[in-house]
Design a protein around this motif. Structure first.
Motif, PDB file in Angstrom:
ATOM      1  N   TRP A  65       2.093 -28.065 119.561  1.00 43.09           N
ATOM      2  CA  TRP A  65       1.804 -26.991 120.509  1.00 43.09           C
ATOM      3  C   TRP A  65       2.151 -25.651 119.865  1.00 43.09           C
ATOM      4  CZ3 TRP A  65       5.581 -23.735 122.796  1.00 43.09           C
ATOM      5  CH2 TRP A  65       6.903 -24.044 122.453  1.00 43.09           C
ATOM      6  N   GLY A  66       1.614 -24.608 120.457  1.00 44.02           N
ATOM      7  CA  GLY A  66       1.934 -23.248 120.034  1.00 44.02           C
ATOM      8  C   GLY A  66       1.790 -22.306 121.204  1.00 44.02           C
ATOM      9  N   CYS A  67       2.479 -21.191 121.125  1.00 45.30           N
ATOM     10  CA  CYS A  67       2.386 -20.148 122.147  1.00 45.30           C
ATOM     11  C   CYS A  67       1.849 -18.896 121.472  1.00 45.30           C
ATOM     12  CB  CYS A  67       3.755 -19.892 122.763  1.00 45.30           C
ATOM     13  SG  CYS A  67       3.725 -18.626 124.056  1.00 45.30           S
ATOM     14  N   PHE A  68       0.996 -18.160 122.204  1.00 44.96           N
ATOM     15  CA  PHE A  68       0.314 -17.009 121.635  1.00 44.96           C
ATOM     16  C   PHE A  68       0.308 -15.841 122.612  1.00 44.96           C
ATOM     17  CE2 PHE A  68      -1.252 -20.905 119.875  1.00 44.96           C
ATOM     18  CZ  PHE A  68      -1.213 -20.666 118.514  1.00 44.96           C
ATOM     19  N   ILE A 121      -0.322 -21.109 125.958  1.00 47.05           N
ATOM     20  CA  ILE A 121       0.085 -22.297 125.222  1.00 47.05           C
ATOM     21  C   ILE A 121      -1.140 -23.155 124.929  1.00 47.05           C
ATOM     22  CG2 ILE A 121       1.426 -24.441 125.352  1.00 47.05           C
ATOM     23  CD1 ILE A 121       3.488 -22.838 126.972  1.00 47.05           C
ATOM     24  N   ILE A 156      -4.199 -26.064 116.381  1.00 44.53           N
ATOM     25  CA  ILE A 156      -3.386 -25.288 117.329  1.00 44.53           C
ATOM     26  C   ILE A 156      -3.426 -23.826 116.903  1.00 44.53           C
ATOM     27  CG2 ILE A 156      -1.125 -25.059 118.397  1.00 44.53           C
ATOM     28  CD1 ILE A 156      -0.777 -28.046 117.860  1.00 44.53           C
ATOM     29  N   ARG A 157      -4.585 -23.251 117.136  1.00 48.01           N
ATOM     30  CA  ARG A 157      -4.848 -21.866 116.793  1.00 48.01           C
ATOM     31  C   ARG A 157      -5.926 -21.400 117.767  1.00 48.01           C
ATOM     32  NH1 ARG A 157      -6.209 -22.983 111.699  1.00 48.01           N
ATOM     33  NH2 ARG A 157      -8.429 -22.890 112.005  1.00 48.01           N
ATOM     34  N   ASP A 216       5.855 -31.540 118.650  1.00 45.19           N
ATOM     35  CA  ASP A 216       5.628 -30.341 117.833  1.00 45.19           C
ATOM     36  C   ASP A 216       4.169 -29.907 117.808  1.00 45.19           C
ATOM     37  OD1 ASP A 216       8.347 -30.203 117.072  1.00 45.19           O
ATOM     38  OD2 ASP A 216       7.997 -31.723 115.534  1.00 45.19           O
ATOM     39  N   ARG A 222       7.140 -17.047 119.498  1.00 42.03           N
ATOM     40  CA  ARG A 222       8.139 -18.113 119.528  1.00 42.03           C
ATOM     41  C   ARG A 222       8.718 -18.233 120.933  1.00 42.03           C
ATOM     42  NH1 ARG A 222      11.143 -21.436 116.581  1.00 42.03           N
ATOM     43  NH2 ARG A 222      13.383 -21.544 116.872  1.00 42.03           N
ATOM     44  N   PRO A 242       0.945 -15.631 117.174  1.00 41.63           N
ATOM     45  CA  PRO A 242       1.941 -16.623 117.582  1.00 41.63           C
ATOM     46  C   PRO A 242       3.202 -15.964 118.146  1.00 41.63           C
ATOM     47  CG  PRO A 242       1.051 -17.181 115.434  1.00 41.63           C
ATOM     48  CD  PRO A 242       0.555 -15.789 115.768  1.00 41.63           C
TER      49      PRO A 242
END
Length: 123
Positions: A107-110, A96, A78-79, A105, A118, A116
């Motif tokens: 997933w990530g938002c950028f 996302i 997740i990058r 958990d 939040r 990253p």
């Protein structure tokens, strides 16, 4: 528009889309209401593959309020890749990535430059 949150059901749908398309990537565009990501837009002609996914921007309806994108990483990393960052730069301010095993958990938002960001998950 300042994007600070995502609706829980929208995030859950993105994770389910990742599970359903696995081992292929999916890609979609996102919309928001009042600073909260709330809608997933599947664009006709989008292509999901084993190593990448593509969205044809010429098929995005005029006037659609696109604030960013979502896609999956079946490898679970997740990058954002360099290709992701190139895509982010033309598709909004929040991006996302969901990854295998597509749990709550995973997933990530950028930001468009891959930093990253939040996001709160709201009902």
């Amino acid at each position: 528009m300042n994007i600070s949150a995502i609706q829980k059901d929208t995030l859950e749908l993105l994770l389910a889309m990742g599970r359903e398309s696995h081992p292929r990537e999916f890609a979609a565009l996102l919309s928001a209401k009042s600073g909260i990501i709330s809608d997933i837009n599947l664009i006709p002609g989008s292509i999901g593959g084993k190593a990448s996914a593509q969205v044809p921007f010429d098929m995005v309806p005029l006037g659609m309020n696109i604030i960013g994108s979502a896609h999956s990483h079946p490898n679970g990393i997740i990058r954002p890749s360099d290709a992701d960052i190139r895509f982010f730069s033309v598709s909004g301010s929040r991006h996302i990535i969901v990854g295998d095993p597509y749990g709550p958990d995973d997933w990530g938002c950028f930001s468009p430059d891959g930093i990253p960001v939040r996001l709160k998950v709201v009902p």
